[in-house]
Design a protein around this motif. Structure first.
Motif, PDB file in Angstrom:
ATOM      1  N   TYR A   1      -4.342   2.145  -0.503  1.00 51.52           N
ATOM      2  CA  TYR A   1      -3.792   3.121   0.446  1.00 51.52           C
ATOM      3  C   TYR A   1      -4.738   3.299   1.621  1.00 51.52           C
TER       4      TYR A   1
ATOM      5  N   TYR B   1      -1.347   1.762  -6.183  1.00 50.64           N
ATOM      6  CA  TYR B   1      -1.460   0.846  -5.052  1.00 50.64           C
ATOM      7  C   TYR B   1      -2.690   1.207  -4.225  1.00 50.64           C
TER       8      TYR B   1
ATOM      9  N   VAL C   1       0.844  -1.201   0.000  1.00 52.65           N
ATOM     10  CA  VAL C   1       0.000   0.000   0.000  1.00 52.65           C
ATOM     11  C   VAL C   1       0.880   1.252   0.000  1.00 52.65           C
TER      12      VAL C   1
END
Length: 304
Positions: A145, A143, A82
């Motif tokens: 998060y 990614y 993340v």
């Protein structure tokens, strides 16, 4: 408010609490985290958290790291990595978190051979992997998060299921509304409302039109910033096709939604909806910047 405080007191025995939809309380860190599973680049992740009234989370202590790893496992994140709020976008070398903490003040374990920026591809953003290790990556990568809010922000709430300031509950409709004075194009306005936990307001009957009219009255023209039109506010209706029907953002025709009263002389070739100060519907162009009204509908799940 007393009921809210009592609820928090009862629930605080748990390590993780759920108050605002999506946010979970991390007791050991005295912070609230929300996992966004849909990947985004670092800039969009930062913006989304900002629109929610929070910040792109950084693994600033062991409690936050453990909470991130636990949620990643529990929510079955497809990517084991993340984004974090740590970056070096404003400097040549030094990494810093979005809340201003330099990397030297954050205890982190770098993954093997990290950081490894070799100048062929700038790696100015930092990710956290499933082992609790960090690595530098290109900020344009995508990614999942986490967004983070501190307890002070989460406690600054009212009768509405959000910590974003400005929402007020209207008992006549059972919804909360916020008038945004800083003008935006329709798509950006819709994104802001969604980030705040709601949607662009939808008028379901004459009563709701009157409620929005009264909200508008509390925001005179001179208080609105950057508007193309002085007397309209964007709401959640639009024309899905050039020759199609006007629909709500949830796919209902205006007639089915319950309100389709247009102002005389409206330029219906425009394809995004607004409401006039009179309470009648209007149409604007997609990229016109105007104030807008967000709505959060109260349900049994989000009632406090």
């Amino acid at each position: 408010m007393s009921q809210f405080l009592l609820l928090c007191a009862v629930l605080s025995v748990a390590n993780l609490l759920v108050l605002q939809p999506g946010y979970e309380y991390v007791q050991d860190a005295d912070a609230w985290l929300r996992l966004h599973k849909v990947p985004a680049n670092w800039g969009n992740a930062r913006l989304r958290c900002q629109l929610e009234g929070g910040i792109l989370a950084s693994p600033s202590n062991s409690a936050i790291v453990q909470a991130m790893l636990t949620q990643m496992t529990r929510h079955k994140v497809a990517s084991p990595t993340v984004f974090t709020g740590i970056h070096s976008l404003n400097t040549e070398l030094d990494f810093t978190s979005l809340d201003g903490k330099p990397l030297s003040e954050i205890e982190l374990d770098w993954a093997p051979n990290e950081p490894n920026d070799d100048n062929e591809e700038e790696q100015k953003c930092v990710v956290l992997n499933e082992k609790g290790q960090v690595a530098d990556v290109n900020c344009a990568s995508k990614y999942p998060y986490f967004c983070k809010k501190d307890s002070a922000a989460m406690n600054a709430t009212n009768d509405c299921p959000t910590t974003v300031r400005g929402y007020k509950y209207q008992p006549l409709t059972g919804s909360c509304y916020k008038f945004h004075r800083f003008s935006q194009p329709w798509n950006r306005a819709a994104r802001i409302c969604h980030a705040e936990g709601g949607h662009l307001a939808i008028v379901n009957d004459a009563i709701e039109a009157t409620v929005l009219k009264h909200i508008f009255e509390k925001n005179p023209v001179e208080d609105v910033v950057g508007a193309i039109h002085s007397d309209v506010a964007l709401i959640g209706i639009w024309k899905w096709e050039d020759d199609g029907d006007w629909m709500t953002i949830f796919g209902e025709t205006l007639e089915k939604a319950g309100y389709a009263k247009w102002s005389d002389g409206v330029e219906l070739h425009a394809d995004h909806g607004a409401i006039q100060r009179s309470g009648l519907l209007d149409a604007v162009a997609k990229f016109d910047k105007d104030p807008f009204i967000c709505e959060i509908e109260m349900t049994e799940e989000n009632s406090v």
